[in-house]
Design a protein around this motif. Sequence first.
Motif, PDB file in Angstrom:
ATOM      1  N   THR A 123       0.838  -1.197   0.000  1.00  0.00           N
ATOM      2  CA  THR A 123       0.000   0.000   0.000  1.00  0.00           C
ATOM      3  C   THR A 123       0.874   1.248   0.000  1.00  0.00           C
ATOM      4  OG1 THR A 123      -0.059   0.118   2.407  1.00  0.00           O
ATOM      5  CG2 THR A 123      -1.772  -1.236   1.339  1.00  0.00           C
ATOM      6  N   LEU A 124       0.288   2.364  -0.342  1.00  0.00           N
ATOM      7  CA  LEU A 124       1.008   3.644  -0.249  1.00  0.00           C
ATOM      8  C   LEU A 124       1.504   3.881   1.173  1.00  0.00           C
ATOM      9  CD1 LEU A 124      -1.237   6.022  -2.357  1.00  0.00           C
ATOM     10  CD2 LEU A 124       1.213   5.686  -2.667  1.00  0.00           C
ATOM     11  N   GLY A 125       0.625   3.690   2.141  1.00  0.00           N
ATOM     12  CA  GLY A 125       1.011   3.885   3.537  1.00  0.00           C
ATOM     13  C   GLY A 125       2.126   2.946   3.951  1.00  0.00           C
ATOM     14  N   GLY A 126       2.051   1.705   3.506  1.00  0.00           N
ATOM     15  CA  GLY A 126       3.096   0.736   3.815  1.00  0.00           C
ATOM     16  C   GLY A 126       4.438   1.132   3.229  1.00  0.00           C
ATOM     17  N   ILE A 127       4.409   1.684   2.030  1.00  0.00           N
ATOM     18  CA  ILE A 127       5.652   2.143   1.390  1.00  0.00           C
ATOM     19  C   ILE A 127       6.260   3.297   2.189  1.00  0.00           C
ATOM     20  CG2 ILE A 127       6.610   3.266  -0.671  1.00  0.00           C
ATOM     21  CD1 ILE A 127       4.502   1.626  -2.296  1.00  0.00           C
ATOM     22  N   VAL A 128       5.426   4.231   2.621  1.00  0.00           N
ATOM     23  CA  VAL A 128       5.930   5.363   3.406  1.00  0.00           C
ATOM     24  C   VAL A 128       6.527   4.870   4.720  1.00  0.00           C
ATOM     25  CG1 VAL A 128       5.286   7.497   4.608  1.00  0.00           C
ATOM     26  CG2 VAL A 128       4.363   7.015   2.322  1.00  0.00           C
ATOM     27  N   LEU A 129       5.855   3.947   5.393  1.00  0.00           N
ATOM     28  CA  LEU A 129       6.391   3.407   6.647  1.00  0.00           C
ATOM     29  C   LEU A 129       7.676   2.615   6.407  1.00  0.00           C
ATOM     30  CD1 LEU A 129       3.076   2.365   8.417  1.00  0.00           C
ATOM     31  CD2 LEU A 129       4.554   4.313   8.964  1.00  0.00           C
ATOM     32  N   HIS A 130       7.768   1.959   5.278  1.00  0.00           N
ATOM     33  CA  HIS A 130       8.990   1.240   4.910  1.00  0.00           C
ATOM     34  C   HIS A 130      10.156   2.231   4.782  1.00  0.00           C
ATOM     35  CE1 HIS A 130      11.470  -1.806   2.861  1.00  0.00           C
ATOM     36  NE2 HIS A 130      11.770  -0.852   1.984  1.00  0.00           N
ATOM     37  N   VAL A 131       9.918   3.346   4.115  1.00  0.00           N
ATOM     38  CA  VAL A 131      10.968   4.352   3.959  1.00  0.00           C
ATOM     39  C   VAL A 131      11.338   4.945   5.327  1.00  0.00           C
ATOM     40  CG1 VAL A 131      11.579   6.578   2.922  1.00  0.00           C
ATOM     41  CG2 VAL A 131      10.362   4.865   1.566  1.00  0.00           C
ATOM     42  N   CYS A 132      10.346   5.204   6.165  1.00  0.00           N
ATOM     43  CA  CYS A 132      10.631   5.716   7.515  1.00  0.00           C
ATOM     44  C   CYS A 132      11.524   4.742   8.278  1.00  0.00           C
ATOM     45  CB  CYS A 132       9.332   5.925   8.300  1.00  0.00           C
ATOM     46  SG  CYS A 132       8.340   7.312   7.759  1.00  0.00           S
ATOM     47  N   GLU A 133      11.212   3.461   8.195  1.00  0.00           N
ATOM     48  CA  GLU A 133      12.012   2.446   8.879  1.00  0.00           C
ATOM     49  C   GLU A 133      13.420   2.402   8.304  1.00  0.00           C
ATOM     50  OE1 GLU A 133      12.898  -0.713  11.572  1.00  0.00           O
ATOM     51  OE2 GLU A 133      11.366   0.861  11.553  1.00  0.00           O
TER      52      GLU A 133
END
Length: 171
Positions: free
Chosen positions: A48-58
């Motif tokens: 998901t878009l949100g999952g991608i953003v959280l992946h980058v944050c991590e």
Amino acid sequence: MEHGEFEELFLKITYHRMCDMYWPKFKIALEGVEREILWHEPYPAGNTLGGIVLHVCEHIARSCLRLQNLERQLKPGFENYFPANGQTAEELLALFEAQLDDWKLLLMKYLSRELPVNREQIHQLYHLAEHTGYHLGQVLDRVQAATGRKFSFTRNGLNEANLREKIDAKV
């Protein structure tokens, strides 16, 4: 160009690309995107878009640990870390900005020569910028597909010429 000059230039390029090119693009793309779009799977088991953003944050958080020599190697399975936590766009952007702020503080220590940079850290920083750019492209493409919005980053100053001016100026 001497070795020290190259290191400084590389750090400045990395800093400004992450902070003055990628971050504003993430922010513009995600502002106002509805929660259902953020957490919609584009295809079965798709990120998901949100999952991608959280992946980058991590990834940025892990970069901070590695730059401080607190974690030498990413734990196995990180490449599959795309959580679905249901945050709003504003919450995701706040998480991203906070994590980027921590990273910026570290980079400033390297730019001010408070901390020496080594070969492994150069590799890590290059990977972080490249990885972030890759996922930014995914986010931009999916937001455009889902919302019909078109981004005019180049015309609005988010371009290589303006980035280079920031890099060539003092940080």
